[in-house]
Write a protein that holds these residues in place. Sequence first.
Motif, PDB file in Angstrom:
ATOM      1  N   GLN A  62       0.744  -1.145  -0.338  1.00 25.10           N
ATOM      2  CA  GLN A  62      -0.365  -0.350  -0.047  1.00 25.10           C
ATOM      3  C   GLN A  62       0.702   1.145  -0.038  1.00 25.10           C
ATOM      4  O   GLN A  62       0.538   2.209  -0.352  1.00 25.10           O
ATOM      5  CB  GLN A  62      -0.611   0.141   0.968  1.00 25.10           C
ATOM      6  N   ALA A  63       2.274   1.245   0.578  1.00 28.10           N
ATOM      7  CA  ALA A  63       3.245   2.574   0.447  1.00 28.10           C
ATOM      8  C   ALA A  63       3.863   2.524  -0.237  1.00 28.10           C
ATOM      9  O   ALA A  63       4.863   2.791  -1.018  1.00 28.10           O
ATOM     10  CB  ALA A  63       3.758   2.085   1.707  1.00 28.10           C
ATOM     11  N   ASN A  64       3.523   1.849  -1.754  1.00 28.74           N
ATOM     12  CA  ASN A  64       5.035   1.628  -2.578  1.00 28.74           C
ATOM     13  C   ASN A  64       5.668   1.460  -2.440  1.00 28.74           C
ATOM     14  O   ASN A  64       6.904   1.186  -3.344  1.00 28.74           O
ATOM     15  CB  ASN A  64       4.125   2.451  -3.874  1.00 28.74           C
ATOM     16  N   SER A  65       6.234   0.294  -1.216  1.00 36.75           N
ATOM     17  CA  SER A  65       7.363  -0.268  -1.609  1.00 36.75           C
ATOM     18  C   SER A  65       8.099  -1.157  -1.535  1.00 36.75           C
ATOM     19  O   SER A  65       8.453  -1.473  -1.953  1.00 36.75           O
ATOM     20  CB  SER A  65       7.957  -0.450   0.183  1.00 36.75           C
ATOM     21  N   ILE A  66       6.354  -2.809  -2.399  1.00 33.78           N
ATOM     22  CA  ILE A  66       6.995  -3.458  -3.429  1.00 33.78           C
ATOM     23  C   ILE A  66       5.560  -3.144  -3.976  1.00 33.78           C
ATOM     24  O   ILE A  66       5.120  -2.698  -3.652  1.00 33.78           O
ATOM     25  CB  ILE A  66       7.317  -4.579  -1.926  1.00 33.78           C
ATOM     26  N   ASP A  67       6.161  -4.358  -4.830  1.00 36.21           N
ATOM     27  CA  ASP A  67       5.011  -4.836  -5.821  1.00 36.21           C
ATOM     28  C   ASP A  67       4.524  -6.180  -6.157  1.00 36.21           C
ATOM     29  O   ASP A  67       5.569  -7.050  -5.870  1.00 36.21           O
ATOM     30  CB  ASP A  67       6.054  -4.591  -7.035  1.00 36.21           C
ATOM     31  N   THR A  74       8.931  -7.781  -5.529  1.00 37.08           N
ATOM     32  CA  THR A  74      10.511  -7.346  -5.752  1.00 37.08           C
ATOM     33  C   THR A  74      10.206  -5.638  -4.919  1.00 37.08           C
ATOM     34  O   THR A  74       8.436  -5.339  -4.607  1.00 37.08           O
ATOM     35  CB  THR A  74      10.222  -6.726  -7.191  1.00 37.08           C
ATOM     36  N   ILE A  75      10.733  -5.285  -5.705  1.00 37.26           N
ATOM     37  CA  ILE A  75      10.984  -3.756  -4.505  1.00 37.26           C
ATOM     38  C   ILE A  75       9.852  -2.830  -5.129  1.00 37.26           C
ATOM     39  O   ILE A  75      10.269  -3.270  -6.875  1.00 37.26           O
ATOM     40  CB  ILE A  75      12.226  -3.630  -4.547  1.00 37.26           C
ATOM     41  N   GLY A  76       9.623  -1.796  -4.582  1.00 32.91           N
ATOM     42  CA  GLY A  76       7.675  -0.861  -5.294  1.00 32.91           C
ATOM     43  C   GLY A  76       9.472   0.325  -5.254  1.00 32.91           C
ATOM     44  O   GLY A  76      10.143   0.684  -5.028  1.00 32.91           O
ATOM     45  N   PRO A  77       8.831   1.465  -6.018  1.00 25.02           N
ATOM     46  CA  PRO A  77       8.889   2.797  -5.940  1.00 25.02           C
ATOM     47  C   PRO A  77       9.480   3.658  -4.680  1.00 25.02           C
ATOM     48  O   PRO A  77      10.045   4.271  -5.454  1.00 25.02           O
ATOM     49  CB  PRO A  77       8.492   3.371  -7.538  1.00 25.02           C
ATOM     50  N   ASN A  78       8.508   3.479  -3.648  1.00 22.33           N
ATOM     51  CA  ASN A  78       8.420   3.870  -3.183  1.00 22.33           C
ATOM     52  C   ASN A  78       9.782   3.261  -1.560  1.00 22.33           C
ATOM     53  O   ASN A  78       9.297   3.902  -0.233  1.00 22.33           O
ATOM     54  CB  ASN A  78       7.224   4.756  -2.442  1.00 22.33           C
ATOM     55  N   LYS A  81      12.342   5.578   0.382  1.00 27.47           N
ATOM     56  CA  LYS A  81      11.424   6.619   1.516  1.00 27.47           C
ATOM     57  C   LYS A  81      10.998   6.229   2.328  1.00 27.47           C
ATOM     58  O   LYS A  81      10.687   6.953   3.685  1.00 27.47           O
ATOM     59  CB  LYS A  81      10.567   7.326   0.688  1.00 27.47           C
ATOM     60  N   TYR A  82      10.044   4.938   2.353  1.00 24.92           N
ATOM     61  CA  TYR A  82       8.823   5.052   3.436  1.00 24.92           C
ATOM     62  C   TYR A  82       9.682   4.179   4.335  1.00 24.92           C
ATOM     63  O   TYR A  82      10.568   3.243   3.897  1.00 24.92           O
ATOM     64  CB  TYR A  82       8.059   3.255   2.518  1.00 24.92           C
ATOM     65  N   LYS A  83       9.775   4.892   5.732  1.00 24.81           N
ATOM     66  CA  LYS A  83      10.100   3.698   6.463  1.00 24.81           C
ATOM     67  C   LYS A  83       8.907   3.171   7.094  1.00 24.81           C
ATOM     68  O   LYS A  83       8.441   3.897   8.557  1.00 24.81           O
ATOM     69  CB  LYS A  83      10.580   4.955   7.494  1.00 24.81           C
ATOM     70  N   PRO A  84       9.041   1.750   7.616  1.00 23.49           N
ATOM     71  CA  PRO A  84       8.143   0.921   8.624  1.00 23.49           C
ATOM     72  C   PRO A  84       8.466   0.842   9.181  1.00 23.49           C
ATOM     73  O   PRO A  84       9.562   1.051  10.135  1.00 23.49           O
ATOM     74  CB  PRO A  84       7.968   0.054   7.368  1.00 23.49           C
ATOM     75  N   GLN A  85       7.684   1.206  10.631  1.00 18.43           N
ATOM     76  CA  GLN A  85       7.342   1.343  12.126  1.00 18.43           C
ATOM     77  C   GLN A  85       7.694   0.131  13.086  1.00 18.43           C
ATOM     78  O   GLN A  85       8.367  -0.138  13.690  1.00 18.43           O
ATOM     79  CB  GLN A  85       6.797   2.417  12.752  1.00 18.43           C
ATOM     80  N   HIS A  86       6.740  -0.871  12.523  1.00 14.60           N
ATOM     81  CA  HIS A  86       7.744  -2.511  13.007  1.00 14.60           C
ATOM     82  C   HIS A  86       7.844  -3.094  12.607  1.00 14.60           C
ATOM     83  O   HIS A  86       8.330  -3.835  11.459  1.00 14.60           O
ATOM     84  CB  HIS A  86       5.965  -3.353  12.632  1.00 14.60           C
ATOM     85  N   ARG A  87       9.155  -4.033  13.240  1.00 17.01           N
ATOM     86  CA  ARG A  87      10.062  -4.977  13.898  1.00 17.01           C
ATOM     87  C   ARG A  87      10.011  -5.969  12.058  1.00 17.01           C
ATOM     88  O   ARG A  87      10.597  -5.833  10.810  1.00 17.01           O
ATOM     89  CB  ARG A  87      10.174  -5.379  14.533  1.00 17.01           C
ATOM     90  N   VAL A  88       8.040  -6.578  12.341  1.00 18.48           N
ATOM     91  CA  VAL A  88       8.094  -7.090  10.846  1.00 18.48           C
ATOM     92  C   VAL A  88       8.710  -6.817  10.080  1.00 18.48           C
ATOM     93  O   VAL A  88       9.000  -7.173   8.551  1.00 18.48           O
ATOM     94  CB  VAL A  88       6.399  -8.161  11.496  1.00 18.48           C
ATOM     95  N   SER A  89       7.637  -5.462   9.472  1.00 22.34           N
ATOM     96  CA  SER A  89       8.098  -5.261   8.136  1.00 22.34           C
ATOM     97  C   SER A  89       8.635  -4.599   7.779  1.00 22.34           C
ATOM     98  O   SER A  89       9.368  -4.254   6.365  1.00 22.34           O
ATOM     99  CB  SER A  89       6.495  -3.938   8.417  1.00 22.34           C
ATOM    100  N   GLN A  90       9.746  -3.666   8.551  1.00 24.96           N
ATOM    101  CA  GLN A  90      10.982  -3.670   8.333  1.00 24.96           C
ATOM    102  C   GLN A  90      11.900  -4.336   7.793  1.00 24.96           C
ATOM    103  O   GLN A  90      12.661  -4.623   6.937  1.00 24.96           O
ATOM    104  CB  GLN A  90      12.458  -3.149   9.368  1.00 24.96           C
ATOM    105  N   LEU A  91      12.177  -6.290   8.615  1.00 23.35           N
ATOM    106  CA  LEU A  91      12.537  -7.282   7.827  1.00 23.35           C
ATOM    107  C   LEU A  91      12.099  -7.612   6.677  1.00 23.35           C
ATOM    108  O   LEU A  91      12.967  -7.844   6.404  1.00 23.35           O
ATOM    109  CB  LEU A  91      12.081  -8.019   9.288  1.00 23.35           C
ATOM    110  N   VAL A  92      10.789  -7.518   7.003  1.00 22.90           N
ATOM    111  CA  VAL A  92       9.591  -7.793   5.303  1.00 22.90           C
ATOM    112  C   VAL A  92      11.115  -7.512   4.440  1.00 22.90           C
ATOM    113  O   VAL A  92      10.944  -7.465   3.081  1.00 22.90           O
ATOM    114  CB  VAL A  92       8.907  -8.157   5.433  1.00 22.90           C
ATOM    115  N   LEU A  93      10.976  -5.626   4.361  1.00 23.21           N
ATOM    116  CA  LEU A  93      11.253  -5.234   3.410  1.00 23.21           C
ATOM    117  C   LEU A  93      12.320  -4.767   2.849  1.00 23.21           C
ATOM    118  O   LEU A  93      13.412  -5.078   2.128  1.00 23.21           O
ATOM    119  CB  LEU A  93      11.679  -3.529   3.445  1.00 23.21           C
TER     120      LEU A  93
END
Length: 231
Positions: A62-67, A74-78, A81-93
């Motif tokens: 939803q944040a266009n960080s992944i497609d 795959t990695i998205g265009p954002n 720039k997008y900095k996820p707050q939760h640790r799981v989201s950070q590790l997934v990215l």
Amino acid sequence: FYFCLLVIAVVVSLLGRLWLLQADDSELRSRPSRSVVHPIEAAWMKGGDEAAIKCAMLELAQANSIDLDGMKVTIGPNSAKYKPQHRVSQLVLSSIAGATGSQSWSRLRRDVRHGLLATRQGLEEKGLVASWSDRATAVLLPLALIGGVALLGAAKIWVGLQRNKPVTFLMLGEVLTVAVLAVTIATIPKLTRAGKRLLQRLQDDLSASESKSISLAGQKADAEGTAENST
């Protein structure tokens, strides 16, 4: 006598489980349900590790960080720039960004396991998830009580066979005891009673929000229809 012992063992096991899985959530009840846990934590409470990872991926998409293209991620265009707050989201990215080939589910789970463990520990500290020790006790209690009844039944069957007495009734009771023991152990919940109440509150809030959205959409459609008819 045997079945009386079985009923007593089951009742004591269930009461012990309720006592182990209780938690004081008086403070949490006074707060809005969505402020108590992060959506990823709520997803973990509902469906475990897989649900938490999927929730994190949805947030990133939803944040266009992944497609998300079918099974391909795959990695998205954002992503920068997008900095996820939760640790799981950070590790997934981080895992998706570091993948040299196609991202496999097993690798993704491995890369985010520390975040998932931290998520569980955080929920335990809030009293929403049973600790490993409480769950182990909830397993050992019926294993000792109902298992003891099963051993008693097996001993009575052996004595009956030695004395050439009918043991069909006891054998049926033994099968029932083993089945009850298996079901009791298999159905031990991971959430405390406070966790179940919070999850129900979240589901009720979501249902109310969806109903409100549908109602507003219906009112808007009616208003547009009335405006068209007046013209």
